[in-house]
Design an enzyme around this catalytic site. Sequence first.
Site, PDB file in Angstrom:
ATOM      1  N   ASP A 111     -10.044   3.181   2.456  1.00 12.72           N
ATOM      2  CA  ASP A 111     -10.185   2.545   3.775  1.00 12.72           C
ATOM      3  C   ASP A 111     -11.021   3.397   4.735  1.00 12.72           C
ATOM      4  O   ASP A 111     -11.854   2.880   5.474  1.00 12.72           O
ATOM      5  CB  ASP A 111      -8.810   2.284   4.403  1.00 12.72           C
ATOM      6  CG  ASP A 111      -8.116   1.074   3.789  1.00 12.72           C
ATOM      7  OD1 ASP A 111      -8.812   0.222   3.199  1.00 12.72           O
ATOM      8  OD2 ASP A 111      -6.879   0.987   3.897  1.00 12.72           O
ATOM      9  N   ALA A 156      -3.795   0.556   8.933  1.00 15.42           N
ATOM     10  CA  ALA A 156      -5.249   0.694   8.969  1.00 15.42           C
ATOM     11  C   ALA A 156      -5.645   1.917   9.793  1.00 15.42           C
ATOM     12  O   ALA A 156      -6.586   2.650   9.451  1.00 15.42           O
ATOM     13  CB  ALA A 156      -5.887  -0.558   9.545  1.00 15.42           C
ATOM     14  N   LYS A 161       0.803  -1.233   0.000  1.00 17.00           N
ATOM     15  CA  LYS A 161       0.000   0.000   0.000  1.00 17.00           C
ATOM     16  C   LYS A 161       0.836   1.282   0.000  1.00 17.00           C
ATOM     17  O   LYS A 161       0.387   2.298  -0.520  1.00 17.00           O
ATOM     18  CB  LYS A 161      -0.939   0.016   1.214  1.00 17.00           C
ATOM     19  CG  LYS A 161      -2.063  -1.000   1.131  1.00 17.00           C
ATOM     20  CD  LYS A 161      -2.990  -0.820   2.324  1.00 17.00           C
ATOM     21  CE  LYS A 161      -4.154  -1.767   2.274  1.00 17.00           C
ATOM     22  NZ  LYS A 161      -5.162  -1.463   3.303  1.00 17.00           N
TER      23      LYS A 161
HETATM   24  P1  ATR Z   1      -2.355  -2.752   9.757  1.00 17.41           P
HETATM   25  O1  ATR Z   1      -1.903  -2.236   8.435  1.00 17.41           O
HETATM   26  O2  ATR Z   1      -3.380  -3.850   9.656  1.00 17.41           O
HETATM   27  O3  ATR Z   1      -2.771  -1.679  10.701  1.00 17.41           O
HETATM   28  P2  ATR Z   1       0.202  -2.933  11.017  1.00 17.41           P
HETATM   29  O4  ATR Z   1       0.612  -1.699  10.313  1.00 17.41           O
HETATM   30  O5  ATR Z   1       1.189  -4.044  11.134  1.00 17.41           O
HETATM   31  O6  ATR Z   1      -1.094  -3.539  10.370  1.00 17.41           O
HETATM   32  O7  ATR Z   1      -0.306  -2.523  12.483  1.00 17.41           O
HETATM   33  C1  ATR Z   1      -0.592  -3.443  13.444  1.00 17.41           C
HETATM   34  C2  ATR Z   1      -1.056  -2.719  14.718  1.00 17.41           C
HETATM   35  O8  ATR Z   1      -1.297  -3.699  15.719  1.00 17.41           O
HETATM   36  C3  ATR Z   1      -0.007  -1.762  15.274  1.00 17.41           C
HETATM   37  O9  ATR Z   1      -0.654  -0.694  15.901  1.00 17.41           O
HETATM   38  C4  ATR Z   1       0.697  -2.651  16.291  1.00 17.41           C
HETATM   39  O10 ATR Z   1       1.362  -1.956  17.309  1.00 17.41           O
HETATM   40  P3  ATR Z   1       2.933  -1.540  17.141  1.00 17.41           P
HETATM   41  O11 ATR Z   1       2.952  -0.295  16.318  1.00 17.41           O
HETATM   42  O12 ATR Z   1       3.405  -1.330  18.525  1.00 17.41           O
HETATM   43  O13 ATR Z   1       3.587  -2.702  16.459  1.00 17.41           O
HETATM   44  C5  ATR Z   1      -0.474  -3.405  16.852  1.00 17.41           C
HETATM   45  N1  ATR Z   1      -0.052  -4.642  17.498  1.00 17.41           N
HETATM   46  C6  ATR Z   1       0.347  -5.790  16.914  1.00 17.41           C
HETATM   47  N2  ATR Z   1       0.654  -6.729  17.854  1.00 17.41           N
HETATM   48  C7  ATR Z   1       0.461  -6.140  19.064  1.00 17.41           C
HETATM   49  C8  ATR Z   1       0.590  -6.587  20.438  1.00 17.41           C
HETATM   50  N3  ATR Z   1       0.993  -7.826  20.737  1.00 17.41           N
HETATM   51  N4  ATR Z   1       0.279  -5.712  21.414  1.00 17.41           N
HETATM   52  C9  ATR Z   1      -0.145  -4.452  21.125  1.00 17.41           C
HETATM   53  N5  ATR Z   1      -0.283  -3.989  19.860  1.00 17.41           N
HETATM   54  C10 ATR Z   1       0.006  -4.816  18.849  1.00 17.41           C
END
Ligand code: ATR
Length: 294
Positions: A119, A149, A82
Amino acid sequence: MSDAYASLVEAARGRPFAAVVGWPIEHSRSPALHGFWLKQHNIDGHYGRLPVQPTKAALGELAAFLRRTPNALGCNLTLPHKVEIVPLLDRIHPAAAHIGAVNTVVKLADGRLEGRNTDGFGFLAALQEGAPGWNAKAGPVVVLGAGGAARGIVAALMQAGVPELRLLNRTQATAVDLGVAFTPRDGRRIAIERWDDRSRVLEGATLLVNTTSLGTKGGQPLDIDLRRLPASAVVDDIVYVPLETALLAQARARGNVCVDGLGMLLHQGRPGFEAWFGQKVDVSAAQRREVLAA
Ligand code: ATR
């Protein structure tokens, strides 16, 4: 041209077509949701899937393929393309430029490729459908997560007139970046809160949105205590596998109106379909069933 392009062209059989592009792409539900609309409106077109590796050369090949193939109308982009697709397009719609990511490419009449981001539109349309009484201007909202997202969702919520947005992310620096990018100049605030305070910041909120991957089947759960969330608040989880996440089950049990993640997936597809195939579309229960079964 790789085999994947040849198969897509062959499947289209000369008809106008679009496709979802990602790496991996086998599990995408986009062909089911667009396929439903093609059938519903009796359109002689095709929507396929195209695996494209996450390299600049592979994305360049995609852009060249779309430009030179007369019956190619455009594509949807999913992970991990993206952001990386942006510099390879000819025009970026202002909303997509603001978000910094493109999920829909439309080939214009002159052959140029325009990048759009639907989105935020999909999120708001699904919210409106699932919680028609919710009013953006009525009070603070809480958004969990600051990933790809979240960017579209925060932009859409601020544009809808939310007076205060409380943003929390495990990695706080990412939330700060997002706050800097999306704080409007009219005095409304994006308040960056600590991830550990996620149960406390629910006080007085009209909406709680989970944009993190927490709660996805097979992954880690989202640990949050909803006691301080008003009973009148809406809870929206963009995770859709499972459809009823633990967060939504917990919220529903205490009487909050809930919005699941499938609606956003379906609604974000509408602007692309309308631009490519020239047909206005809406989502329906039959489409939800078909996409869930895909
Ligand atoms: P997307 O495009 O679907 O938003 P992404 O950019 O990988 O996917 O974002 C994933 C989100 O889930 C992020 O906000 C991530 O937090 P970080 O920025 O700290 O990585 C959050 N996330 C993923 N695993 C997590 C966990 N175990 N605890 C808290 N937040 C989590």
